[in-house]
Motif scaffolding. Structure first.
Motif, PDB file in Angstrom:
ATOM      1  N   UNK A   8     -15.972 -92.624   1.158  1.00 55.08           N
ATOM      2  CA  UNK A   8     -17.019 -93.523   1.607  1.00 55.08           C
ATOM      3  C   UNK A   8     -16.966 -94.800   0.793  1.00 55.08           C
ATOM      4  N   UNK A   9     -17.044 -95.898   1.502  1.00 55.28           N
ATOM      5  CA  UNK A   9     -17.136 -97.193   0.849  1.00 55.28           C
ATOM      6  C   UNK A   9     -18.613 -97.540   0.671  1.00 55.28           C
ATOM      7  N   UNK A  10     -18.861 -98.698   0.085  1.00 56.82           N
ATOM      8  CA  UNK A  10     -20.230 -99.146  -0.147  1.00 56.82           C
ATOM      9  C   UNK A  10     -20.400-100.529   0.467  1.00 56.82           C
ATOM     10  N   UNK A  11     -21.427-100.668   1.277  1.00 52.80           N
ATOM     11  CA  UNK A  11     -21.804-101.974   1.804  1.00 52.80           C
ATOM     12  C   UNK A  11     -22.726-102.634   0.790  1.00 52.80           C
ATOM     13  N   UNK A  12     -22.327-103.804   0.317  1.00 58.07           N
ATOM     14  CA  UNK A  12     -23.118-104.492  -0.696  1.00 58.07           C
ATOM     15  C   UNK A  12     -23.416-105.924  -0.307  1.00 58.07           C
ATOM     16  N   UNK A  13     -24.479-106.462  -0.880  1.00 58.46           N
ATOM     17  CA  UNK A  13     -24.850-107.863  -0.685  1.00 58.46           C
ATOM     18  C   UNK A  13     -25.139-108.456  -2.056  1.00 58.46           C
ATOM     19  N   UNK A  14     -24.387-109.491  -2.407  1.00 56.33           N
ATOM     20  CA  UNK A  14     -24.487-110.092  -3.735  1.00 56.33           C
ATOM     21  C   UNK A  14     -24.814-111.576  -3.616  1.00 56.33           C
ATOM     22  N   UNK A  15     -25.752-112.022  -4.437  1.00 57.81           N
ATOM     23  CA  UNK A  15     -26.074-113.441  -4.560  1.00 57.81           C
ATOM     24  C   UNK A  15     -25.972-113.826  -6.030  1.00 57.81           C
ATOM     25  N   UNK A  16     -26.072-115.117  -6.302  1.00 58.26           N
ATOM     26  CA  UNK A  16     -25.963-115.602  -7.673  1.00 58.26           C
ATOM     27  C   UNK A  16     -27.143-116.508  -8.011  1.00 58.26           C
ATOM     28  N   UNK A  17     -27.585-116.422  -9.246  1.00 59.32           N
ATOM     29  CA  UNK A  17     -28.619-117.316  -9.761  1.00 59.32           C
ATOM     30  C   UNK A  17     -28.239-117.702 -11.182  1.00 59.32           C
ATOM     31  N   UNK A  18     -28.068-118.988 -11.401  1.00 57.86           N
ATOM     32  CA  UNK A  18     -27.680-119.513 -12.714  1.00 57.86           C
ATOM     33  C   UNK A  18     -26.424-118.824 -13.239  1.00 57.86           C
ATOM     34  N   UNK A  19     -25.486-118.612 -12.333  1.00 57.03           N
ATOM     35  CA  UNK A  19     -24.202-118.045 -12.716  1.00 57.03           C
ATOM     36  C   UNK A  19     -24.174-116.544 -12.880  1.00 57.03           C
ATOM     37  N   UNK A  47     -24.658-112.712 -11.185  1.00 51.90           N
ATOM     38  CA  UNK A  47     -24.732-112.036  -9.885  1.00 51.90           C
ATOM     39  C   UNK A  47     -25.908-111.074  -9.809  1.00 51.90           C
ATOM     40  N   UNK A  48     -26.468-110.968  -8.621  1.00 46.34           N
ATOM     41  CA  UNK A  48     -27.492-109.972  -8.321  1.00 46.34           C
ATOM     42  C   UNK A  48     -26.995-109.194  -7.115  1.00 46.34           C
ATOM     43  N   UNK A  49     -26.604-107.939  -7.349  1.00 47.63           N
ATOM     44  CA  UNK A  49     -25.944-107.147  -6.311  1.00 47.63           C
ATOM     45  C   UNK A  49     -26.850-106.023  -5.832  1.00 47.63           C
ATOM     46  N   UNK A  50     -26.831-105.804  -4.520  1.00 42.33           N
ATOM     47  CA  UNK A  50     -27.625-104.739  -3.908  1.00 42.33           C
ATOM     48  C   UNK A  50     -26.720-103.829  -3.082  1.00 42.33           C
ATOM     49  N   UNK A  51     -26.640-102.561  -3.426  1.00 45.48           N
ATOM     50  CA  UNK A  51     -25.936-101.624  -2.541  1.00 45.48           C
ATOM     51  C   UNK A  51     -26.843-101.286  -1.362  1.00 45.48           C
ATOM     52  N   UNK A  52     -26.364-101.501  -0.155  1.00 49.01           N
ATOM     53  CA  UNK A  52     -27.189-101.303   1.034  1.00 49.01           C
ATOM     54  C   UNK A  52     -26.924 -99.971   1.723  1.00 49.01           C
ATOM     55  N   UNK A  53     -25.654 -99.562   1.772  1.00 51.80           N
ATOM     56  CA  UNK A  53     -25.328 -98.356   2.530  1.00 51.80           C
ATOM     57  C   UNK A  53     -24.015 -97.771   2.050  1.00 51.80           C
ATOM     58  N   UNK A  54     -23.849 -96.472   2.278  1.00 52.57           N
ATOM     59  CA  UNK A  54     -22.552 -95.818   2.158  1.00 52.57           C
ATOM     60  C   UNK A  54     -21.923 -95.834   3.541  1.00 52.57           C
ATOM     61  N   UNK A  55     -20.624 -96.104   3.617  1.00 49.87           N
ATOM     62  CA  UNK A  55     -19.981 -96.267   4.914  1.00 49.87           C
ATOM     63  C   UNK A  55     -18.664 -95.509   4.970  1.00 49.87           C
ATOM     64  N   UNK A  56     -18.339 -94.992   6.147  1.00 55.09           N
ATOM     65  CA  UNK A  56     -17.013 -94.418   6.353  1.00 55.09           C
ATOM     66  C   UNK A  56     -16.018 -95.557   6.551  1.00 55.09           C
ATOM     67  N   UNK A  57     -14.742 -95.330   6.245  1.00 53.43           N
ATOM     68  CA  UNK A  57     -13.781 -96.438   6.251  1.00 53.43           C
ATOM     69  C   UNK A  57     -13.596 -97.129   7.595  1.00 53.43           C
ATOM     70  N   UNK A  58     -13.701 -96.387   8.704  1.00 54.22           N
ATOM     71  CA  UNK A  58     -13.363 -96.970   9.998  1.00 54.22           C
ATOM     72  C   UNK A  58     -14.574 -97.268  10.874  1.00 54.22           C
ATOM     73  N   UNK A  59     -15.767 -97.250  10.296  1.00 56.07           N
ATOM     74  CA  UNK A  59     -16.930 -97.719  11.030  1.00 56.07           C
ATOM     75  C   UNK A  59     -17.674 -96.692  11.847  1.00 56.07           C
TER      76      UNK A  59
END
Length: 383
Positions: free
Chosen positions: A350-361, A363-375
């Motif tokens: 399982x891969x991880x779906x993540x969303x990362x933003x930056x503030x003052x250099x 990173x702020x990362x959020x793991x959103x979901x576990x995912x199978x490789x082929x969708x």
């Protein structure tokens, strides 16, 4: 050569045991047997640096059987009309077929990359891209790194149906889309179903790849199809549909390096647009340069608003900006390499779906979901 060959054989074994098992009986069988056969495994010795992996060998064999669909081996390849399951004749036929064409196989191995453009992954990344667009407050520019043919760049034109375990369905995307994707969606303990907008406004789209695929070239399209596992014909049909749709709305695809050319690719997206950088099973191919990629993202984020949507194995992606989350680690840390996480057939990759933003250099990362490789499926995580 002996050391290199043993590494190749181990890579084949790892693929069979952790990626193909329970997913592709044909590829599990072929990779297992290839790992025990010096002559077949040695064909991968001609691969470019970091490319000596099972997916490349199997894609080359698939391309060769596409070109010779009346060979007896074709009866094991559903992609060319075969319908036989694995039996005692499968490996001997495969071995002789490939070794009889060893020169052509070596040529392809030496000049090609594995370029799986898995359309169904759009269903995995859509919720994260939609979340980034909501935070950005309007239209976005989309940059996919490791884009292959750039099919995921058309994700705003696809229709989505998420089937939840409780019977509920979430739908998004245009109602009359040519490409319709289905994905199973369940919740981890404490997870809440994501709110999906009907549409995402993508105002500019660019793809960056070391060797972008030109879908107007039939040979290039055939190679892209060959990179799809031969016993998963639904994936090939979906690829063809998405390719036909993409040719109507061709995105800007650039040939270049994921690290050194990232800024150049980003500059093609108008500066007034918030930039969403997308990677989907691309960072494993960067090896020890993954940290350099994140450094470049951080530099870009100092110049303009940047969101990074990553759909990668944890150790290949999100660990770079969110270390210490061993609960997210599953499967290989790099393409074809085991992570030591103890992944077994009962613990599917399982891969991880993540969303990362930056503030003052930073990173702020959020793991959103576990995912199978082929969708096929995703498990939404608690906030």
């Amino acid at each position: 050569m002996a050391i290199a060959l043993e590494k190749i054989k181990q890579s084949l074994r790892t693929f069979a045991e952790t990626e193909a098992r329970g997913v592709s009986p044909l590829y599990e069988h072929l990779a297992t047997k290839a790992a025990e056969d010096d002559d077949v495994a040695a064909l991968l010795a001609d691969a470019r640096g970091g490319e000596a992996r099972a997916n490349l060998l199997l894609a080359v064999a698939h391309r060769l059987i596409q070109a010779d669909p009346i060979h007896p081996l074709s009866r094991y390849y559903p992609s060319v009309g075969g319908f036989d399951g694995v039996d005692t004749e499968t490996w001997p036929l495969f071995r002789s077929f490939l070794l009889e064409r060893a020169d052509r196989a070596r040529e392809l191995i030496a000049t090609r990359y594995t370029q799986t453009n898995e359309v169904r992954r759009a269903a995995l990344v859509y919720p994260a891209v939609a979340a980034a667009a909501k935070e950005a407050g309007g239209k976005i520019g989309l940059l996919e790194v490791g884009c292959s043919a750039g099919l995921l760049l058309g994700l705003d034109r696809f229709a989505y149906r998420y089937q939840c375990d409780g019977g509920e369905q979430l739908v998004a995307g245009p109602a009359k889309a040519a490409v319709g994707l289905h994905c199973a969606l369940d919740l981890a303990p404490g997870g809440v179903l994501p709110k999906l907008p009907k549409k995402v406004a993508v105002a500019a789209r660019t793809g960056l790849d070391r060797a972008p695929v030109d879908l107007s070239d039939e040979d290039e399209l055939a190679w892209l199809e060959a990179c799809v596992w031969a016993d998963q014909v639904d994936r090939i049909r979906l690829l063809r549909t998405a390719a036909a749709e993409q040719r109507k709305h061709a995105p800007n695809l650039l040939a270049g390096d994921a690290v050194t050319d990232l800024a150049t690719a980003a500059a093609t997206v108008p500066a007034e647009l918030p930039l969403v950088v997308l990677t989907s099973h691309a960072l494993a191919y960067l090896g020890d340069r993954r940290a350099d990629f994140v450094t470049e993202l951080t530099r870009l984020a100092g110049e303009r608003p940047v969101w990074w949507v990553s759909q990668e194995f944890y150790r290949a992606g999100l660990e770079l900006v969110l270390p210490g989350r061993e609960d997210l680690a599953s499967g290989p840390s790099g393409a074809g390499a085991a992570s030591g996480s103890g992944s077994t057939p009962s613990d599917p990759l399982q891969a991880v779906l993540g969303l990362t933003t930056w503030s003052e250099g930073k990173p702020s990362a959020r793991p959103l979901a576990r995912t199978t490789p082929h969708g096929q499926r995703m498990t939404w995580l608690p906030a």
